[in-house]
Motif scaffolding. Structure first.
Motif: not given
Length: 304
Positions: A24-27, A49-56, A99-105
């Motif tokens: 999970i990547t926050s940007v 699985e790569w999930i990107v959450v962009d703050s607009d 099954n495994i989660i990593l927060f890599l921003n």
């Protein structure tokens, strides 16, 4: 789309995906940092699985994300206003199926193209609830400053704030996160709070290899130390682990800890100068290995 039971053929290597990993990547307004992070994720030998959450952030980042396609990795993203970094990380977890989660921003990197493969191997051998790897901290020029590692981690050291974990190097199982999420969005020490809650359930597996590279100057690292320790004291109160079970003694010991860290930091800085960049030289072998592995990334992996 990648499923847990899928097999992907990469040259002569066939990966049988049994354990699904979600990153999970926050940007926010950091396209160059996101490019660096994406290069280290999408070159991984193990499908993720790569999930990107962009703050607009605007059209540039949305265009960048829209252009990414991978035959090996599952990529999804959202771009909308949120309430800050930890709100975005919470959203990412709600979207994750691994099954495994990593927060890599954004601006953080995996250490090399086999990092996730090594982490999964450790998990499948030991079945840990969570694990913490080594992390290389670099300056703005990409030069190594230190290796973040841990000796005999304890809940007490974690709660006091003298022995913290690098969140970019921390891997959680879904089962554990479902018990301790969400992040508290109004506390800049929320990642630390999450790890305290995790430690109260089980001790982490300490990995003996470098899993990530991160840069000096994160939001929490630039805060005044007293503000950070005040947040930690609030967390200890919430979790019922005040030092010596006394708010007064907790405050006193916190100030001793601040003084100890400041003196230790001054001594360490002095030793670095006297020792001709002792940190960089001490960890040069590890960092050279990291650089060698990043050189294995192809132009396609680095495309923008």
């Amino acid at each position: 789309m990648v499923s847990i039971s899928s097999s992907w053929e990469i040259g002569e290597l066939v990966l049988n995906i049994k354990t699904k990993v979600s990153i999970i990547t926050s940007v926010y307004l950091d396209l160059e940092g996101l490019k660096k992070t994406s290069a280290s994720i999408l070159c991984q030998s193990y499908s993720v699985e790569w999930i990107v959450v962009d703050s607009d952030s605007g059209s540039e980042i949305r265009k960048f994300l829209s252009n990414w396609k991978s035959p090996k990795h599952e990529i999804s993203w959202i771009s909308e206003k949120d309430r800050g970094l930890y709100d975005g990380m919470n959203k990412g977890f709600s979207m994750a199926s691994g099954n495994i989660i990593l927060f890599l921003n954004a601006d953080d990197e995996l250490a090399n193209m086999h990092t996730i493969e090594e982490v999964v191997r450790s998990y499948e051998e030991d079945k840990w609830n969570w694990a913490v790897g080594l992390a290389v901290r670099v300056n703005k020029l990409g030069e190594p400053r230190m290796v973040w590692e841990y000796y005999k981690p304890s809940l007490g050291g974690l709660a006091l704030g003298t022995r913290t974990f690098c969140h970019q190097a921390t891997y959680y199982t879904r089962n554990l996160l479902e018990k301790i999420m969400p992040y508290t969005i109004d506390n800049l020490a929320a990642d630390h709070h999450l790890n305290i809650k995790a430690f109260k359930i089980s001790s982490p597996k300490m990995l003996t290899f470098v899993t990530c590279i991160f840069m000096d100057g994160g939001v929490s690292s630039n805060r005044p130390m007293r503000a950070a320790f005040k947040d930690l004291r609030r967390i200890r109160s919430q979790e019922g682990i005040l030092l010596l079970n006394s708010i007064v003694l907790d405050v006193i010991l916190s100030y001793f800890a601040i003084a100890f860290i400041k003196v230790g930091g001054f001594v360490w800085s002095l030793l670095r100068k006297l020792g001709n960049n002792i940190v960089g030289e001490s960890y040069k072998p590890i960092y050279t290995e990291y650089q060698a592995n990043t050189n294995m990334w192809t132009d396609a992996d680095r495309r923008s």
